[in-house]
Design a protein around this motif. Structure first.
Motif, PDB file in Angstrom:
ATOM      1  N   ASP A   1       0.846  -1.177   0.000  1.00 20.20           N
ATOM      2  CA  ASP A   1       0.000   0.000   0.000  1.00 20.20           C
ATOM      3  C   ASP A   1       0.890   1.238   0.000  1.00 20.20           C
ATOM      4  O   ASP A   1       1.236   1.766   1.026  1.00 20.20           O
ATOM      5  N   ARG A   2       1.248   1.673  -1.199  1.00 26.32           N
ATOM      6  CA  ARG A   2       2.190   2.767  -1.334  1.00 26.32           C
ATOM      7  C   ARG A   2       1.655   4.025  -0.658  1.00 26.32           C
ATOM      8  O   ARG A   2       2.340   4.703   0.071  1.00 26.32           O
ATOM      9  N   ARG A   3       0.378   4.315  -0.921  1.00 26.23           N
ATOM     10  CA  ARG A   3      -0.194   5.533  -0.362  1.00 26.23           C
ATOM     11  C   ARG A   3      -0.347   5.447   1.146  1.00 26.23           C
ATOM     12  O   ARG A   3      -0.437   6.461   1.820  1.00 26.23           O
ATOM     13  N   GLY A   4      -0.369   4.215   1.667  1.00 23.59           N
ATOM     14  CA  GLY A   4      -0.476   4.054   3.106  1.00 23.59           C
ATOM     15  C   GLY A   4       0.871   4.151   3.805  1.00 23.59           C
ATOM     16  O   GLY A   4       0.951   4.090   5.013  1.00 23.59           O
ATOM     17  N   SER A   5       1.938   4.300   3.046  1.00 25.06           N
ATOM     18  CA  SER A   5       3.254   4.394   3.677  1.00 25.06           C
ATOM     19  C   SER A   5       3.838   5.794   3.602  1.00 25.06           C
ATOM     20  O   SER A   5       4.900   6.047   4.131  1.00 25.06           O
ATOM     21  N   VAL A   6       3.166   6.690   2.910  1.00 25.33           N
ATOM     22  CA  VAL A   6       3.631   8.073   2.870  1.00 25.33           C
ATOM     23  C   VAL A   6       2.550   8.983   3.439  1.00 25.33           C
ATOM     24  O   VAL A   6       1.388   8.616   3.478  1.00 25.33           O
ATOM     25  N   VAL A   7       2.968  10.145   3.885  1.00 27.99           N
ATOM     26  CA  VAL A   7       1.998  11.157   4.281  1.00 27.99           C
ATOM     27  C   VAL A   7       1.866  12.091   3.077  1.00 27.99           C
ATOM     28  O   VAL A   7       2.772  12.864   2.793  1.00 27.99           O
ATOM     29  N   PRO A   8       0.757  11.982   2.342  1.00 28.02           N
ATOM     30  CA  PRO A   8       0.678  12.655   1.039  1.00 28.02           C
ATOM     31  C   PRO A   8       0.863  14.169   1.128  1.00 28.02           C
ATOM     32  O   PRO A   8       1.455  14.767   0.234  1.00 28.02           O
ATOM     33  N   GLN A   9       0.397  14.778   2.228  1.00 25.42           N
ATOM     34  CA  GLN A   9       0.476  16.235   2.319  1.00 25.42           C
ATOM     35  C   GLN A   9       1.879  16.719   2.667  1.00 25.42           C
ATOM     36  O   GLN A   9       2.202  17.886   2.472  1.00 25.42           O
ATOM     37  N   LEU A  10       2.685  15.842   3.232  1.00 25.83           N
ATOM     38  CA  LEU A  10       4.036  16.256   3.588  1.00 25.83           C
ATOM     39  C   LEU A  10       4.930  16.220   2.349  1.00 25.83           C
ATOM     40  O   LEU A  10       4.676  15.503   1.398  1.00 25.83           O
ATOM     41  N   SER A  11       6.003  16.981   2.401  1.00 24.62           N
ATOM     42  CA  SER A  11       6.891  17.086   1.250  1.00 24.62           C
ATOM     43  C   SER A  11       7.739  15.826   1.089  1.00 24.62           C
ATOM     44  O   SER A  11       7.811  14.984   1.977  1.00 24.62           O
ATOM     45  N   VAL A  12       8.358  15.734  -0.065  1.00 24.22           N
ATOM     46  CA  VAL A  12       9.243  14.608  -0.355  1.00 24.22           C
ATOM     47  C   VAL A  12      10.328  14.517   0.710  1.00 24.22           C
ATOM     48  O   VAL A  12      10.592  13.457   1.272  1.00 24.22           O
ATOM     49  N   GLU A  13      10.966  15.647   1.021  1.00 21.70           N
ATOM     50  CA  GLU A  13      12.092  15.589   1.966  1.00 21.70           C
ATOM     51  C   GLU A  13      11.642  15.131   3.351  1.00 21.70           C
ATOM     52  O   GLU A  13      12.361  14.398   4.015  1.00 21.70           O
TER      53      GLU A  13
ATOM     54  N   THR B   1      11.111  17.830  -6.665  1.00 21.33           N
ATOM     55  CA  THR B   1      11.988  18.646  -5.840  1.00 21.33           C
ATOM     56  C   THR B   1      11.745  18.274  -4.381  1.00 21.33           C
ATOM     57  O   THR B   1      10.707  17.686  -4.069  1.00 21.33           O
ATOM     58  N   PRO B   2      12.681  18.596  -3.491  1.00 23.07           N
ATOM     59  CA  PRO B   2      12.513  18.191  -2.086  1.00 23.07           C
ATOM     60  C   PRO B   2      11.224  18.710  -1.458  1.00 23.07           C
ATOM     61  O   PRO B   2      10.684  18.083  -0.555  1.00 23.07           O
ATOM     62  N   THR B   3      10.723  19.847  -1.944  1.00 28.23           N
ATOM     63  CA  THR B   3       9.567  20.448  -1.271  1.00 28.23           C
ATOM     64  C   THR B   3       8.236  20.082  -1.901  1.00 28.23           C
ATOM     65  O   THR B   3       7.187  20.480  -1.400  1.00 28.23           O
ATOM     66  N   ASP B   4       8.248  19.330  -2.992  1.00 30.90           N
ATOM     67  CA  ASP B   4       6.973  18.905  -3.588  1.00 30.90           C
ATOM     68  C   ASP B   4       6.218  18.024  -2.597  1.00 30.90           C
ATOM     69  O   ASP B   4       6.801  17.141  -1.989  1.00 30.90           O
ATOM     70  N   PRO B   5       4.895  18.243  -2.451  1.00 28.55           N
ATOM     71  CA  PRO B   5       4.148  17.281  -1.645  1.00 28.55           C
ATOM     72  C   PRO B   5       4.130  15.926  -2.361  1.00 28.55           C
ATOM     73  O   PRO B   5       4.037  15.867  -3.590  1.00 28.55           O
ATOM     74  N   VAL B   6       4.237  14.863  -1.579  1.00 29.69           N
ATOM     75  CA  VAL B   6       4.303  13.537  -2.180  1.00 29.69           C
ATOM     76  C   VAL B   6       3.038  13.224  -2.977  1.00 29.69           C
ATOM     77  O   VAL B   6       3.076  12.475  -3.945  1.00 29.69           O
ATOM     78  N   SER B   7       1.923  13.846  -2.580  1.00 31.07           N
ATOM     79  CA  SER B   7       0.666  13.564  -3.280  1.00 31.07           C
ATOM     80  C   SER B   7       0.739  13.963  -4.755  1.00 31.07           C
ATOM     81  O   SER B   7      -0.036  13.484  -5.568  1.00 31.07           O
ATOM     82  N   SER B   8       1.678  14.845  -5.120  1.00 33.31           N
ATOM     83  CA  SER B   8       1.750  15.277  -6.508  1.00 33.31           C
ATOM     84  C   SER B   8       2.616  14.349  -7.357  1.00 33.31           C
ATOM     85  O   SER B   8       2.768  14.569  -8.557  1.00 33.31           O
ATOM     86  N   LEU B   9       3.198  13.305  -6.736  1.00 34.49           N
ATOM     87  CA  LEU B   9       4.100  12.418  -7.485  1.00 34.49           C
ATOM     88  C   LEU B   9       3.337  11.298  -8.190  1.00 34.49           C
ATOM     89  O   LEU B   9       2.288  10.867  -7.728  1.00 34.49           O
ATOM     90  N   SER B  10       3.920  10.814  -9.296  1.00 39.73           N
ATOM     91  CA  SER B  10       3.346   9.652  -9.969  1.00 39.73           C
ATOM     92  C   SER B  10       3.657   8.412  -9.136  1.00 39.73           C
ATOM     93  O   SER B  10       4.509   8.445  -8.249  1.00 39.73           O
ATOM     94  N   GLY B  11       2.945   7.322  -9.460  1.00 41.38           N
ATOM     95  CA  GLY B  11       3.143   6.089  -8.706  1.00 41.38           C
ATOM     96  C   GLY B  11       4.590   5.628  -8.725  1.00 41.38           C
ATOM     97  O   GLY B  11       5.135   5.212  -7.701  1.00 41.38           O
ATOM     98  N   GLY B  12       5.225   5.744  -9.883  1.00 42.40           N
ATOM     99  CA  GLY B  12       6.607   5.286 -10.010  1.00 42.40           C
ATOM    100  C   GLY B  12       7.545   6.106  -9.146  1.00 42.40           C
ATOM    101  O   GLY B  12       8.414   5.569  -8.458  1.00 42.40           O
ATOM    102  N   ASN B  13       7.352   7.420  -9.161  1.00 36.11           N
ATOM    103  CA  ASN B  13       8.207   8.287  -8.348  1.00 36.11           C
ATOM    104  C   ASN B  13       7.949   8.102  -6.867  1.00 36.11           C
ATOM    105  O   ASN B  13       8.866   8.172  -6.056  1.00 36.11           O
ATOM    106  N   MET B  14       6.684   7.843  -6.528  1.00 35.13           N
ATOM    107  CA  MET B  14       6.358   7.608  -5.124  1.00 35.13           C
ATOM    108  C   MET B  14       7.065   6.336  -4.655  1.00 35.13           C
ATOM    109  O   MET B  14       7.612   6.289  -3.559  1.00 35.13           O
TER     110      MET B  14
END
Lengths: 521, 364
Positions: free
Chosen positions: A361-373, A411-424
């Motif tokens: 569950d990829r989306r369940g392992s990241v906090v989508p609103q938080l940034s990549v970094e 970029t480090p500050t992009d929210p993870v929710s904006s990433l594609s599945g592969g990048n996530m």
């Protein structure tokens, strides 16, 4: 089987989601007594097209006709009334009801249900298809394959003339796939049109009369199955540029046909057998009401090997992942990582012991609103904190390094929710690998990824193995396991039913083990 | 026409959404103002501009905003952690009770001791009231929305019970407590105004909250716990413990609001000490999107409207409740706009229904 006049026709179907064109003027037809396969990799637009036909999504343009008459389908009810039936990957069955009740349920009006008549009609429909399931059985007692057949019966109950099967084999054992194919052949002989949606070349080659190929939302080819090679279909699906082994591994060709991706033998030169295993599970049991989800599960992963854990979903994979990851404690048993008992440790203790995790569950392992970094350091905050304060510079430097090393398009500050599945997935992989785990546990590591990301993940896992770490891959995709692993174990009802070196792991043998037949290691 | 989910959202969209919401609010609330016999334009001017255009008005707005800052930031702290504390009202009241207990039992303390003690007692009162639901949530997974909400009227009954019994005013016999000793009077923040140091304390709490949320590891863990609890758990963040602690901090901050109100404004415990500040705090936090800076802006805006409503009712002879209608409409339209911004309007596909379909030859 000579197809007669077209039954269902789609012409110029177009659907956009924002900037993304999911379907670009797609036209295709299905005739009575014909099996048409729709082939395309994940994200090619197959699901959207099927949802349009079934009234779940409205197209932006194009027409759908049945027998030459235009249809306006705005709900599944309209689709059913027009003679279109669909069996999706997620079944819509009420588990606490019987087969008859479930089939009748979909056609119940306000009046009372004539159970006797309904039962008779269900039995008739089953006879037509050659399905043998007691109409009085509860859905909860049926296997996944049986449930799928109930779904097919449900569709036929509505006098459907065109049946859409959306990735029907994704959840089935090889034996169930056989049974399904027989059912499809029988349906074809009764004059039904079948649209078989899949991304697996072998299945398509076996079952269909005609293949249409979808890539990036457009129809890129249409061939009679008898006159086309799997390689031609594969290159249509992937586009001309992809090297052949990409094509084959991504579409699930048998490994034997792809010498470049041939399984790597376990590295015996390094003397892995004598070295201490990096992951040992001993009699791990997790009690659940009914029967245990994990039942004295025992196996080990040695350094420098990739072990695959095959099995039909629902046989303890999720629970195993929870127990390994520290989200849930086992009822009994022992888990060791790199020689240290971690059974009772929390998530952090396990990470410190050298465990890395990559969940399904990829989306369940990241906090989508938080940034990549921030997501990158979430598991390891103490290393990036000074006196309770986030060390901004260190976090940024870490993110920049990881983004470069793993080629993450963000970029480090992009929210993870904006990433594609592969990048996530790359972010998650980077997070797990940057701590240099002794053993990595990865569940469905490539699900839903495109060819490039798929290759990338496999490369990274191989690289990790080659540095001497152990890898456990949990997957339902046998083809993936065979191209990735050194050894394959099979999980059934929370226990290991057997294990095979990858060279001996044929579909048939794995399939037998996946349904509970024990095979000597 | 129908709604279609947007693929991509430009950065200006939230701002535009709020602007549209404000316009809709103005248009909708013009109706009841008209019905009440006033000129909507004059009324809006008084709701929004008049209070801010004079020093006195500004002081009134700051005074009115003070309890909203406390309850707003209290609710935001809990919500951020994913703990739905609807009980700021009760925690505010119990904070006032805590302060009163100290003030009545040690009436002669000098202010250097009395004021900190009063705030601590208020904070503990609110914390105590927040503890039970938080504990039930942690131990028994009992829904905190229900428990925190239901404890609000209980807190009011406690206040009423105390004021009808042991704390009844010893001079007048009314159901107010005795007036506190002079040491408990919060001094004015700006001399010559009614704005007291409670405002300053509230701002300090807001700044600390902002700092914790944005600069510290704990703050990031709290945000992760609220936004994606499963992912947070997976990453080893003790979600349940953080929520429990956030709930207690939230209660303590609401309680400090009660302390500020008794020591800064009433100087005694009264039944009406909380003018629904706890509930308004939920509006403040929600409209502020749980951001500390937003809490300040929204608290001041709502205070502005409340002060303006007094003025409007005096000058234009309309009921003060129109101010509440205005604030409620604003909440509804802003929340709707924030949700609707994810969608755009599209023409329905039915248009092609009657048109000649693309011919079958072309298709095959």
């Amino acid at each position: 089987m000579t197809p007669t006049r077209p039954l269902l026709e789609l012409s110029g179907i177009t659907k956009r989601f924002g900037d993304l064109v999911a379907n670009d003027a797609v036209s295709l037809s299905v005739a009575s007594g014909e099996v048409v396969a729709m082939l395309g990799e994940n994200g090619a637009g197959k699901s959207t097209l099927m949802k349009i036909v079934y009234g779940l999504v409205r197209p932006d343009g194009g027409t759908i006709t049945m027998d030459g008459r235009p249809l306006d389908i705005s709900s599944p009810r309209d689709a059913m009334a027009a003679g279109i039936g669909m069996v999706t990957q997620e079944f819509s069955l009420v588990e606490t009801m019987t087969v008859t009740e479930n089939v009748a349920l979909s056609s119940v009006g306000l009046g009372r249900v004539d159970v006797r008549a309904a039962r008779q009609r269900v039995v008739d429909a089953m006879d037509r298809v050659g399905v043998q399931i007691e109409p009085e059985r509860l859905i909860s007692t049926l296997s996944i394959g049986e449930r799928q057949r109930v779904e097919i019966v449900k569709a036929l109950f509505h006098e459907c003339r065109v049946l859409i099967l959306d990735e029907p084999t994704a959840v089935l054992t090889p034996q169930d796939v056989r049974a399904l194919f027989e059912t499809v052949q029988r349906l074809r002989r009764t004059g039904l049109g079948v649209l078989f949606v899949s991304h697996k070349l072998r299945e398509v080659a076996e079952i269909s009369d005609r293949v249409v190929v979808l890539r990036r939302g457009s129809l890129v080819g249409e061939r009679a199955t008898a006159e086309v090679t799997t390689h031609e279909l594969a290159s249509l699906m992937m586009g001309g540029t992809a090297p052949e082994e990409d094509v084959a591994s991504a579409v699930g060709l048998p490994v034997a046909e792809v010498p470049e991706e041939a399984p790597v033998a376990p590295r015996e030169g390094a003397g892995t057998a004598e070295r201490r295993p990096v992951l040992i599970l001993t009699d791990v049991t997790l009690e659940r009401p009914g029967r245990p989800a994990l039942d004295h599960l025992t196996f080990e992963v040695r350094p420098g090997e990739i072990v695959g854990l095959a099995g039909i979903s629902g046989n303890g994979q999720t629970e195993l992942m929870n127990v390994l990851g520290g989200v849930e404690l086992p009822t009994s048993g022992r888990v060791e990582v790199d020689g240290a008992a971690v059974t009772r440790l929390d998530v952090r203790g396990r990470l410190d012991a050298g465990l890395g995790r990559l969940t399904e569950d990829r989306r369940g392992s990241v906090v989508p609103q938080l940034s990549v970094e921030h997501n990158l350091v979430l598991e390891d905050l103490p290393s990036f904190t000074r006196r309770g304060m986030l060390d901004k510079a260190a976090i940024r430097a870490h993110a920049e390094e990881v983004i470069r090393r793993f080629d993450i398009r963000a970029t480090p500050t992009d929210p993870v929710s904006s990433l594609s599945g592969g990048n996530m997935q790359k972010v998650l992989l980077a997070r797990a690998l940057s701590r240099r785990p002794k053993v990595l546990v990865a569940a469905q590591p490539t699900r839903g990824l495109d060819v490039g990301a798929y290759r990338y993940v496999h490369e990274q896992l191989h690289e990790l193995r080659d540095t001497g770490a152990g890898v456990l891959v949990i997957s339902e995709d046998l083809d993936e396991l065979r191209s990735l692993c050194d050894r394959i174990l099979v999980l059934f009802r929370g226990a290991i039913t057997g294990g095979l070196p990858v060279a001996e792991a044929t579909s048939e043998r794995l399939g037998a083990m996946m349904t509970g037949e024990s095979v000597e290691v | 026409m129908r709604l279609v989910r947007r693929g991509h959202e430009p950065a200006w969209l939230p701002v535009a959404a709020v602007a549209v919401a404000v316009l809709v609010t103005v248009a909708l609330s013009a109706i009841p103002i008209r019905l009440a016999g006033a000129n909507p334009r004059a009324a809006f001017e008084r709701y929004l501009l008049v209070p801010l255009s004079s020093t006195l008005g500004l002081y009134e707005v700051m005074l009115t905003a003070t309890p909203l800052l406390f309850t707003g930031i209290a609710v935001a702290i809990a919500f951020r952690a994913g703990y739905w504390n609807i009980g700021a009202e009760g925690q505010f009241l119990m904070g006032a009770v805590g302060t009163t207990a100290v003030a009545l039992n040690a009436p002669d303390l000098p202010s250097w001791a009395a004021l900190p003690l009063g705030f601590v007692a208020g904070g503990l009162g609110g914390l105590a009231w927040a503890w039970l639901p938080a504990w039930l949530k942690r131990r028994g997974a009992i829904d905190e929305v229900v428990t925190t909400l239901l404890l609000n009227p209980v807190a009011l009954l406690v206040v009423q019970g105390l004021l009808n019994g042991p704390w009844r005013n010893s001079e007048t016999g009314f159901t107010d407590s005795d007036r506190f000793g002079a040491g408990y009077d919060l001094p004015p923040l700006i001399s010559g105004s009614r704005v007291h140091w409670g405002f300053g304390v509230a701002v300090v709490i807001v700044v600390i909250t902002w700092f914790v949320f944005t600069k510290t590891a704990v703050g990031m863990q709290i945000r992760a716990s609220g936004q994606a609890p499963d992912a947070a758990k997976f990453s080893g963040i003790p979600v349940a413990r953080l929520r429990f602690r956030s709930a207690l901090v939230s209660g303590a901050v609401a309680g400090a609001g009660g302390a500020s109100q008794v020591m800064g404004v009433q100087h005694q415990l009264t039944q009406g000490i909380s003018n629904n500040y706890g509930y308004t705090g939920i509006i403040v936090a929600t409209l502020a999107a749980l951001s500390p800076v937003g809490v300040v802006l929204v608290a001041v805006l709502l205070a502005d409207i409340a002060v303006g409503a007094e003025n409007v009712s005096l000058v234009l002879q309309v009921p003060t409740q129109l101010g509440a209608i205005f604030a409620a409409l604003l909440l509804l339209t802003v929340l709707s706009a924030m949700e609707l911004r994810h969608y755009r309007l599209a023409r329905s596909g039915r248009r092609r229904h009657g048109a000649t379909p693309v011919s079958a030859e072309e298709a095959s």
